[in-house]
Design a protein around this motif. Structure first.
Motif, PDB file in Angstrom:
ATOM      1  N   GLN A 368     -23.272 -17.509  -0.088  1.00 49.48           N
ATOM      2  CA  GLN A 368     -22.766 -16.799   1.098  1.00 49.48           C
ATOM      3  C   GLN A 368     -21.412 -16.190   0.752  1.00 49.48           C
ATOM      4  OE1 GLN A 368     -20.632 -18.036   5.245  1.00 49.48           O
ATOM      5  NE2 GLN A 368     -22.452 -19.230   4.753  1.00 49.48           N
ATOM      6  N   ARG A 370     -18.081 -15.245   1.998  1.00 53.18           N
ATOM      7  CA  ARG A 370     -17.215 -15.504   3.156  1.00 53.18           C
ATOM      8  C   ARG A 370     -15.841 -14.978   2.775  1.00 53.18           C
ATOM      9  NH1 ARG A 370     -13.913 -19.787   4.861  1.00 53.18           N
ATOM     10  NH2 ARG A 370     -13.879 -20.131   7.111  1.00 53.18           N
ATOM     11  N   ASN A 400     -21.249 -13.681   5.455  1.00 57.50           N
ATOM     12  CA  ASN A 400     -20.645 -14.427   6.558  1.00 57.50           C
ATOM     13  C   ASN A 400     -20.209 -13.453   7.660  1.00 57.50           C
ATOM     14  OD1 ASN A 400     -17.755 -15.386   7.712  1.00 57.50           O
ATOM     15  ND2 ASN A 400     -19.065 -17.152   7.359  1.00 57.50           N
ATOM     16  N   ASP A 401     -20.598 -13.702   8.884  1.00 57.52           N
ATOM     17  CA  ASP A 401     -20.138 -12.985  10.082  1.00 57.52           C
ATOM     18  C   ASP A 401     -20.608 -11.534  10.201  1.00 57.52           C
ATOM     19  OD1 ASP A 401     -16.743 -14.404  10.194  1.00 57.52           O
ATOM     20  OD2 ASP A 401     -18.715 -15.255  10.600  1.00 57.52           O
ATOM     21  N   HIS A 415     -24.826 -15.347   7.899  1.00 56.16           N
ATOM     22  CA  HIS A 415     -24.526 -16.625   8.546  1.00 56.16           C
ATOM     23  C   HIS A 415     -23.549 -16.343   9.687  1.00 56.16           C
ATOM     24  CE1 HIS A 415     -24.352 -20.955   8.963  1.00 56.16           C
ATOM     25  NE2 HIS A 415     -23.195 -20.647   9.544  1.00 56.16           N
ATOM     26  N   VAL A 416     -23.921 -16.750  10.894  1.00 51.13           N
ATOM     27  CA  VAL A 416     -23.052 -16.506  12.047  1.00 51.13           C
ATOM     28  C   VAL A 416     -22.684 -17.821  12.733  1.00 51.13           C
ATOM     29  CG1 VAL A 416     -23.761 -14.126  12.546  1.00 51.13           C
ATOM     30  CG2 VAL A 416     -25.102 -16.016  13.483  1.00 51.13           C
ATOM     31  N   SER A 439     -24.116 -21.673  12.728  1.00 54.61           N
ATOM     32  CA  SER A 439     -23.328 -22.910  12.727  1.00 54.61           C
ATOM     33  C   SER A 439     -23.545 -23.648  14.039  1.00 54.61           C
ATOM     34  CB  SER A 439     -21.827 -22.591  12.658  1.00 54.61           C
ATOM     35  OG  SER A 439     -21.570 -21.797  11.560  1.00 54.61           O
ATOM     36  N   TYR A 456     -32.052 -21.307   9.750  1.00 52.21           N
ATOM     37  CA  TYR A 456     -31.499 -22.613   9.403  1.00 52.21           C
ATOM     38  C   TYR A 456     -30.214 -22.838  10.194  1.00 52.21           C
ATOM     39  CZ  TYR A 456     -27.743 -20.516   6.636  1.00 52.21           C
ATOM     40  OH  TYR A 456     -26.630 -19.805   6.267  1.00 52.21           O
ATOM     41  N   GLY A 458     -26.251 -24.468   9.926  1.00 44.83           N
ATOM     42  CA  GLY A 458     -25.148 -25.013   9.134  1.00 44.83           C
ATOM     43  C   GLY A 458     -24.422 -26.005  10.037  1.00 44.83           C
ATOM     44  N   ILE A 493     -22.008 -29.049   5.983  1.00 43.84           N
ATOM     45  CA  ILE A 493     -20.817 -28.339   5.474  1.00 43.84           C
ATOM     46  C   ILE A 493     -19.549 -29.048   5.947  1.00 43.84           C
ATOM     47  CG2 ILE A 493     -20.754 -26.699   7.419  1.00 43.84           C
ATOM     48  CD1 ILE A 493     -19.833 -24.564   5.284  1.00 43.84           C
ATOM     49  N   ALA A 516     -23.461 -27.294   1.815  1.00 46.39           N
ATOM     50  CA  ALA A 516     -22.749 -26.020   1.633  1.00 46.39           C
ATOM     51  C   ALA A 516     -21.303 -26.356   1.294  1.00 46.39           C
ATOM     52  CB  ALA A 516     -22.828 -25.190   2.898  1.00 46.39           C
TER      53      ALA A 516
HETATM   54  C1  LIG Z   1     -23.602 -22.719   5.808  1.00 45.82           C
HETATM   55  C2  LIG Z   1     -22.483 -22.481   6.742  1.00 45.82           C
HETATM   56  N1  LIG Z   1     -22.324 -23.284   7.773  1.00 45.82           N
HETATM   57  C3  LIG Z   1     -21.315 -23.091   8.633  1.00 45.82           C
HETATM   58  C4  LIG Z   1     -20.439 -22.041   8.467  1.00 45.82           C
HETATM   59  C5  LIG Z   1     -19.352 -21.750   9.440  1.00 45.82           C
HETATM   60  O1  LIG Z   1     -19.581 -20.542  10.139  1.00 45.82           O
HETATM   61  P1  LIG Z   1     -18.621 -20.173  11.362  1.00 45.82           P
HETATM   62  O2  LIG Z   1     -18.682 -21.274  12.308  1.00 45.82           O
HETATM   63  O3  LIG Z   1     -18.976 -18.837  11.821  1.00 45.82           O
HETATM   64  O4  LIG Z   1     -17.209 -20.143  10.677  1.00 45.82           O
HETATM   65  P2  LIG Z   1     -16.684 -19.125   9.587  1.00 45.82           P
HETATM   66  O5  LIG Z   1     -17.349 -19.430   8.307  1.00 45.82           O
HETATM   67  O6  LIG Z   1     -17.027 -17.759  10.052  1.00 45.82           O
HETATM   68  O7  LIG Z   1     -15.233 -19.376   9.525  1.00 45.82           O
HETATM   69  C6  LIG Z   1     -20.640 -21.219   7.358  1.00 45.82           C
HETATM   70  N2  LIG Z   1     -19.847 -20.188   7.109  1.00 45.82           N
HETATM   71  N3  LIG Z   1     -21.661 -21.454   6.522  1.00 45.82           N
END
Ligand SMILES: Cc1ncc(COP(=O)(O)OP(=O)(O)O)c(N)n1
Ligand SMILES: Cc1nc(C(=O)O)sc1CCOP(=O)(O)O
Ligand SMILES: [Mg+2]
Length: 546
Positions: A368, A370, A400-401, A415-416, A439, A456, A458, A493, A516
């Protein structure tokens, strides 16, 4: 940019080919092409030309389209490479068996080889059914005249249904002429035994010996496929490169739909070699691809016989009653989930692409990006570069996002979190085939993720983390509660590394598929070493738990 013909000569009127006897048609086409004097040249500047990885398959046609040329075309298309074809025989075949075989005249096989090799210059040639010594000899002659980067030999002799496709008379030309030219040969147990004059192969140790003996015939690599090994739980294939043995284990999928597995595996290996992969990585990616396709296709129904085809595109079940979306996502990808962090990579003075490469080499099964601080444009460029690396290794890449970045670079998904774009909106934008992770910290959020069409969950933070500010810690109990509340696969995670990954995996929730990790991989001097260490811990945990 542009494309134009340097010279176009007006075409003389062609005599109707339908008036010619079939065996004269090809000769006439040659003559006509000469008379017409076409000289169409691509005047595109070299820097604008896009080289496409290209596999030529030399094999037989299967009217049921499960194996042979048809399987090769499908596998290459699914693996994203161009595939040209030289047909050696036409079989009347279905899910019951082979009803008839019509071997093409050597001259016409030669003509097809000439047409393709003299013009299209494939990167890799893959062979399947070569039904006569003459055809093997013609092929070897052409490969000497038009060398290719790699030759993949699938020494097809018997169909899945047990029908003979190439008799023992071809064995000597295989051993003496074709195998010495091969980058890799991929016999199953029966074929390996036939190549070795009937040597019985009944164990993994026999497969090792067979690979070594076949290597003496001259191929650079030998992959002996153990799918038919009696009494083995996993399907084990053995690769021998002249020095080392590598074992590839995949779980045995209970399905009648295995017709064409050998052809598709060899074509997928050829496809990865055409993209520039090493043999070991080509075999690894091809095996994983076939395993997913067999798993997806285990209950599809085509034909009434016992040897059904499978679907390498993972698309056909969209017609199933009551199923709105069939996930392409393989939950085992969550095993070692590497989440990048731009600050950490900057701190250790490495590019994001080097970080991603190292993580994949170390055993990451999904990545991912991020990149919280990156500009949109930089993020997009990094995503494209990382995607290329991930695709080469068959590892999914999520963003990510940023659904917009995922769309722009055609990443494998997003991943959101709970404050990002809702998963159901992301699903509409990304379509049914992309992976969406959400998440979740509570059972309610987990329920919603499932309804929203996520693939899935997280779940974290399992332990305290410095990577994400103000992140509540759930502990192992919180993780277990979320796992139990959901039908979706879960990845843990937050604060996870080599010291505690085992405790997480010990939780024994069947849908907890992996961990993760950010800082334990990327806030370290060597991403490769840290990923390898974590991979080892996870593999050991898996073995212990089973
Ligand atoms: C695999 C995985 N799980 C959880 C997260 C967290 O996502 P999020 O809550 O949106 O927080 P940010 O990563 O955006 O700060 C993740 N990125 N990956
Ligand atoms: C990005 C992220 N999400 C979390 C969550 O709980 O949802 S914890 C986290 C940070 C994980 O980083 P590290 O592996 O360095 O602890
Ligand atoms: Mg987020």
């Amino acid at each position: 940019m542009g494309f134009h013909c340097t010279r176009v000569v007006s075409t003389p009127k062609a005599p109707s080919l339908s008036l010619l006897k079939p065996d004269l048609i090809s000769t006439k086409v040659h003559q006509l092409n000469k008379v017409r004097g076409f000289e169409v040249k691509a005047a595109m500047p070299p820097e604008d030309q896009v080289r496409i990885p290209h596999v030529l398959t030399v094999a037989g046609s299967d009217s049921g389209a499960g194996a042979g040329i048809q399987a090769d075309l499908k596998a290459c298309a699914a693996r994203g490479v161009y595939c040209s074809t030289v047909i050696t025989a036409v079989t009347a075949q279905n899910t019951v068996g082979v009803q008839g075989v019509n071997v093409l005249p050597e001259d016409f096989v030669l003509e097809q080889l000439h047409s393709v090799l003299s013009d299209m210059r494939p990167d890799v040639v893959k062979t399947g059914m070569l039904p006569s010594t003459g055809i093997v000899k013609v092929l070897c002659r052409y490969l000497q005249e038009f060398p290719v980067r790699a030759l993949v030999v699938d020494p097809v002799m018997v169909s899945t249904s047990g029908d003979t496709l190439a008799g023992p008379s071809i064995l000597s030309s295989f051993r003496e002429e074709l195998l010495p030219m091969a980058e890799i040969v991929t016999p199953n147990l029966k074929e390996a035994s036939a190549l070795l004059g009937g040597m019985p192969l009944e164990s993994l140790a026999d497969m090792h010996s067979a690979a070594k003996y076949i290597h003496h015939f001259g191929p650079k690599n030998v992959l002996v496929k153990g799918g038919d090994l009696p009494a083995s739980l996993d399907a084990v294939d053995v690769l021998y490169d002249g020095e080392n043995y590598f074992e590839f284990r995949t779980s045995r999928i209970k399905t009648p739909n295995t017709h064409g597995t050998g052809c598709s595996l060899a074509s997928s290996i050829a496809a990865e070699l055409a993209k520039g992969s090493s043999v070991i990585s080509a075999v690894k990616v091809a095996k994983r691809f076939i395993e997913s396709a067999l798993g997806y296709s285990k209950n599809i129904l085509i034909g009434n016989g016992p040897h059904g085809p499978f679907d390498p595109f993972l698309k056909l079940k969209k017609y199933a009653h009551g199923s709105s979306r069939q996930s392409l996502f393989d939950p085992s990808n969550l095993f070692l989930y590497a989440v990048t962090d731009s600050r950490m990579n900057q701190k250790w003075d490495r590019s994001i692409t080097d970080a991603v490469k190292a993580a994949i080499q170390g055993g990451a099964t999904i990545v991912q990006l991020r990149e919280k601080e990156a500009d949109t444009r930089d993020f997009l460029e990094s995503a494209k570069a990382c995607l290329e690396i991930c695709r080469q290794h068959g590892v999914p890449l999520l963003i990510n996002d940023r659904v917009d970045i995922a769309l722009a670079c055609d990443a494998d998904g997003v991943h959101v979190g709970q404050s990002d774009m809702p998963a159901h909106v992301a699903r509409v934008l990304l379509g049914p085939d992309k992976i969406i992770g959400v998440s979740c910290k509570t059972p309610e959020q987990a329920q919603e993720a499932w309804v929203d069409g996520a693939d899935y969950i997280g779940c974290g933070g399992v332990y305290p983390t410095n990577t994400k500010e103000n992140n509540p810690t759930l502990g192992l109990d919180g993780l277990k509660t979320v796992c139990l509340a959901s039908k979706l696969p879960v990845v843990a995670i937050g604060g996870i590394g080599i010291s505690n990954a085992h405790s997480v995996m010990k939780l024994q929730a069947p849908n907890l598929k992996g961990v993760a990790v950010v800082s334990a991989l990327f806030d370290r001097e060597s991403v490769l070493i840290e990923t390898q260490k974590l991979h080892k811990v996870l593999v050991e945990s898996n073995t212990e738990i089973r």
